[in-house]
Motif scaffolding. Structure first.
Motif, PDB file in Angstrom:
ATOM      1  N   TYR A  92       0.838  -1.201   0.000  1.00 49.36           N
ATOM      2  CA  TYR A  92       0.000   0.000   0.000  1.00 49.36           C
ATOM      3  C   TYR A  92       0.871   1.248   0.000  1.00 49.36           C
ATOM      4  CZ  TYR A  92       0.813   0.111   5.125  1.00 49.36           C
ATOM      5  OH  TYR A  92       1.388   0.134   6.382  1.00 49.36           O
ATOM      6  N   ASP A  93       0.251   2.365  -0.412  1.00 47.03           N
ATOM      7  CA  ASP A  93       0.955   3.650  -0.382  1.00 47.03           C
ATOM      8  C   ASP A  93       1.279   4.019   1.063  1.00 47.03           C
ATOM      9  OD1 ASP A  93       0.853   3.986  -3.118  1.00 47.03           O
ATOM     10  OD2 ASP A  93      -0.997   5.160  -3.084  1.00 47.03           O
ATOM     11  N   MET A  94       2.515   4.344   1.295  1.00 46.00           N
ATOM     12  CA  MET A  94       2.977   4.705   2.635  1.00 46.00           C
ATOM     13  C   MET A  94       2.256   5.952   3.133  1.00 46.00           C
ATOM     14  SD  MET A  94       6.927   5.494   3.625  1.00 46.00           S
ATOM     15  CE  MET A  94       7.428   5.937   5.287  1.00 46.00           C
ATOM     16  N   ILE A  95       1.782   5.910   4.357  1.00 39.14           N
ATOM     17  CA  ILE A  95       1.216   7.097   5.001  1.00 39.14           C
ATOM     18  C   ILE A  95       2.393   7.924   5.515  1.00 39.14           C
ATOM     19  CG2 ILE A  95      -0.250   7.957   6.865  1.00 39.14           C
ATOM     20  CD1 ILE A  95      -1.811   5.302   6.677  1.00 39.14           C
ATOM     21  N   GLN A  96       2.536   9.125   4.995  1.00 36.46           N
ATOM     22  CA  GLN A  96       3.707   9.937   5.295  1.00 36.46           C
ATOM     23  C   GLN A  96       3.547  10.601   6.660  1.00 36.46           C
ATOM     24  OE1 GLN A  96       6.424   9.919   3.474  1.00 36.46           O
ATOM     25  NE2 GLN A  96       5.578   8.754   1.757  1.00 36.46           N
ATOM     26  N   GLY A  97       4.230  10.064   7.645  1.00 38.42           N
ATOM     27  CA  GLY A  97       4.165  10.605   8.993  1.00 38.42           C
ATOM     28  C   GLY A  97       5.164   9.898   9.887  1.00 38.42           C
ATOM     29  N   GLU A  98       5.331  10.433  11.079  1.00 41.84           N
ATOM     30  CA  GLU A  98       6.258   9.867  12.053  1.00 41.84           C
ATOM     31  C   GLU A  98       5.474   9.350  13.255  1.00 41.84           C
ATOM     32  OE1 GLU A  98       9.468   9.491  11.611  1.00 41.84           O
ATOM     33  OE2 GLU A  98       9.341  10.455   9.638  1.00 41.84           O
ATOM     34  N   PRO A  99       5.911   8.246  13.856  1.00 42.49           N
ATOM     35  CA  PRO A  99       5.219   7.757  15.051  1.00 42.49           C
ATOM     36  C   PRO A  99       5.175   8.814  16.150  1.00 42.49           C
ATOM     37  CG  PRO A  99       6.751   6.103  14.230  1.00 42.49           C
ATOM     38  CD  PRO A  99       7.023   7.358  13.448  1.00 42.49           C
ATOM     39  N   LEU A 100       4.076   8.842  16.873  1.00 39.65           N
ATOM     40  CA  LEU A 100       3.923   9.779  17.987  1.00 39.65           C
ATOM     41  C   LEU A 100       5.095   9.636  18.949  1.00 39.65           C
ATOM     42  CD1 LEU A 100       2.048  11.766  19.577  1.00 39.65           C
ATOM     43  CD2 LEU A 100       1.109   9.729  20.711  1.00 39.65           C
ATOM     44  N   SER A 101       5.689  10.776  19.325  1.00 41.30           N
ATOM     45  CA  SER A 101       6.870  10.738  20.183  1.00 41.30           C
ATOM     46  C   SER A 101       6.788  11.818  21.255  1.00 41.30           C
ATOM     47  CB  SER A 101       8.144  10.956  19.355  1.00 41.30           C
ATOM     48  OG  SER A 101       8.181  12.297  18.849  1.00 41.30           O
ATOM     49  N   GLU A 102       7.574  11.615  22.300  1.00 43.16           N
ATOM     50  CA  GLU A 102       7.665  12.618  23.361  1.00 43.16           C
ATOM     51  C   GLU A 102       8.204  13.941  22.829  1.00 43.16           C
ATOM     52  OE1 GLU A 102       6.749  12.535  26.407  1.00 43.16           O
ATOM     53  OE2 GLU A 102       6.741  10.472  27.165  1.00 43.16           O
ATOM     54  N   ALA A 103       9.090  13.883  21.810  1.00 46.77           N
ATOM     55  CA  ALA A 103       9.740  15.099  21.311  1.00 46.77           C
ATOM     56  C   ALA A 103       8.722  16.095  20.775  1.00 46.77           C
ATOM     57  CB  ALA A 103      10.760  14.739  20.234  1.00 46.77           C
ATOM     58  N   VAL A 104       7.790  15.632  19.953  1.00 47.95           N
ATOM     59  CA  VAL A 104       6.817  16.560  19.370  1.00 47.95           C
ATOM     60  C   VAL A 104       5.878  17.114  20.430  1.00 47.95           C
ATOM     61  CG1 VAL A 104       5.046  14.845  18.771  1.00 47.95           C
ATOM     62  CG2 VAL A 104       5.301  16.895  17.366  1.00 47.95           C
ATOM     63  N   LEU A 105       5.720  16.407  21.528  1.00 51.45           N
ATOM     64  CA  LEU A 105       4.813  16.855  22.594  1.00 51.45           C
ATOM     65  C   LEU A 105       5.435  17.931  23.469  1.00 51.45           C
ATOM     66  CD1 LEU A 105       3.278  13.415  23.668  1.00 51.45           C
ATOM     67  CD2 LEU A 105       2.303  15.135  22.134  1.00 51.45           C
ATOM     68  N   GLN A 106       6.699  18.265  23.219  1.00 57.62           N
ATOM     69  CA  GLN A 106       7.330  19.342  23.992  1.00 57.62           C
ATOM     70  C   GLN A 106       6.763  20.707  23.619  1.00 57.62           C
ATOM     71  OE1 GLN A 106       9.341  18.436  26.580  1.00 57.62           O
ATOM     72  NE2 GLN A 106       8.631  16.434  25.810  1.00 57.62           N
ATOM     73  N   SER A 107       6.173  20.831  22.440  1.00 56.96           N
ATOM     74  CA  SER A 107       5.530  22.073  22.022  1.00 56.96           C
ATOM     75  C   SER A 107       4.103  22.082  22.563  1.00 56.96           C
ATOM     76  CB  SER A 107       5.497  22.172  20.498  1.00 56.96           C
ATOM     77  OG  SER A 107       4.539  23.115  20.070  1.00 56.96           O
ATOM     78  N   PRO A 108       3.739  23.061  23.416  1.00 55.48           N
ATOM     79  CA  PRO A 108       2.388  23.078  24.003  1.00 55.48           C
ATOM     80  C   PRO A 108       1.282  23.100  22.942  1.00 55.48           C
ATOM     81  CG  PRO A 108       3.826  24.570  25.196  1.00 55.48           C
ATOM     82  CD  PRO A 108       4.588  24.123  23.986  1.00 55.48           C
ATOM     83  N   LYS A 209       3.229  20.133  11.682  1.00 52.70           N
ATOM     84  CA  LYS A 209       1.908  20.723  11.933  1.00 52.70           C
ATOM     85  C   LYS A 209       1.337  20.322  13.295  1.00 52.70           C
ATOM     86  CE  LYS A 209       0.630  20.873   7.032  1.00 52.70           C
ATOM     87  NZ  LYS A 209      -0.317  20.382   5.999  1.00 52.70           N
ATOM     88  N   GLY A 210       1.871  19.269  13.869  1.00 52.32           N
ATOM     89  CA  GLY A 210       1.317  18.793  15.129  1.00 52.32           C
ATOM     90  C   GLY A 210      -0.051  18.161  14.949  1.00 52.32           C
ATOM     91  N   THR A 211      -0.197  17.331  13.917  1.00 55.16           N
ATOM     92  CA  THR A 211      -1.475  16.680  13.646  1.00 55.16           C
ATOM     93  C   THR A 211      -1.266  15.179  13.458  1.00 55.16           C
ATOM     94  OG1 THR A 211      -1.253  17.068  11.262  1.00 55.16           O
ATOM     95  CG2 THR A 211      -2.458  18.725  12.540  1.00 55.16           C
ATOM     96  N   VAL A 212      -2.317  14.412  13.703  1.00 52.14           N
ATOM     97  CA  VAL A 212      -2.298  12.980  13.404  1.00 52.14           C
ATOM     98  C   VAL A 212      -2.723  12.799  11.957  1.00 52.14           C
ATOM     99  CG1 VAL A 212      -3.324  10.733  13.935  1.00 52.14           C
ATOM    100  CG2 VAL A 212      -2.804  12.335  15.790  1.00 52.14           C
TER     101      VAL A 212
END
Length: 299
Positions: A92-108, A209-212
């Motif tokens: 299947y076509d790859m969904i372009q994104g990164e697994p949810l991580s603690e790093a991205v959650l540092q931005s409120p 963007k900070g989106t799922v």
């Protein structure tokens, strides 16, 4: 994973695909995963039971795509040895994104946006009608039926896991199971459609963007307790963020949701032991037992 072997399988069974780059990605319990050209994903079931779960996904994913606010895999390629045979691999076509991580959650701001997206995703998933799910071999279960499933799992734990534990861990682990099964409050929920394996690795995000953007690996999907779908967040990211997610979840009026999720999280190491025993993965058996022993010392 033998990357060259799986590449040859793709070349042989999907000759129209020009492979420019090819690399194996994080290997799951049930699948070998190959990323091709940075845009295609190929999944190869590792066990007969995993191939059966792929059949479930083939039927379920179109229903999810129509109901959820994020992407799910769309199997454009399903390869079998014969028309009525088991799945050899899917693509299947790859969904372009990164697994949810603690790093991205540092931005409120991103943290709140991601909590909202996950909460709204869970709301949409848990509101899905059961109609059509039987085609995916996802069958309804009552709360009482769910309780019986866990009684059976407790019996299995006593037979296969407890003999491998220290006496202190055995007593502590038995107490967790008995506490969970004895309380009627743990079985007053309304069953919903679950992802049932919603750990951070399966939640793909646009970190800028900070989106799922997508949710992957639906092989464990079933009908059951909605609390199970926040257990992965609780374990991987922690209680604070999980509570933020629940602010955006329509089912947050369920007062026992978090307490049940905590109990499921405590029972998770048993799954590692069982899987390792079934498939001869000794590292998983050892890790699961170590986690149970650690939990016993913390208590």
């Amino acid at each position: 994973m033998d990357t060259d072997y799986h590449r040859r399988l793709v070349e042989d069974r999907a000759p129209n695909i020009e492979i420019r780059t090819c690399e194996s990605t994080v290997e799951g319990w049930d699948s070998h995963v190959l990323e091709v050209n940075g845009e295609l994903i190929f999944r190869f079931p590792r066990w007969p039971s995993a191939a059966q779960n792929v059949e479930k996904e083939i039927a379920l994913l179109p229903l999810l795509a129509a109901a959820l606010p994020v992407q799910v895999p769309k199997f454009d390629l399903v390869v079998r040895d014969r028309p009525d045979g088991p799945v050899v691999f899917t693509g299947y076509d790859m969904i372009q994104g990164e697994p949810l991580s603690e790093a991205v959650l540092q931005s409120p701001s991103k943290r709140r946006s991601l909590a909202r997206d996950i909460g709204e995703l869970l709301t949409a998933l848990h509101r899905m009608a059961f109609e059509g799910l039987e085609k995916a071999n996802v069958n309804p279960v009552t709360a009482d039926g769910w309780r019986q499933q866990y009684r059976d799992l407790f019996d299995r734990a006593q037979r296969d896991v407890f003999p491998l534990l220290s006496d202190d861990a055995k007593r502590a682990e038995s107490a967790v199971w008995q506490e969970f099964l004895a309380s009627d409050d743990n079985f007053r929920f309304a069953p919903v459609l679950l992802h049932a394996d919603l750990f951070a690795l399966h939640i793909l995000c646009d970190d800028d963007k900070g989106t799922v953007v997508g949710i992957i690996d639906w092989a464990e999907s079933q009908i059951g307790d909605p609390a199970l779908d926040i257990t992965g967040l609780l374990r991987d990211i922690g209680e604070e963020f999980t509570l933020e997610v629940l602010d955006f979840y329509a089912g947050n009026s369920d007062q026992g949701l978090m307490s049940r999720a905590r109990l499921y999280a405590q029972l998770l190491p048993n799954d590692q032991v069982w899987f390792g025993q079934t498939h001869g993965v000794t590292d998983l058996v050892r890790t699961g037992l170590d986690d149970i022993e650690t939990n016993a010392r913390i208590k």
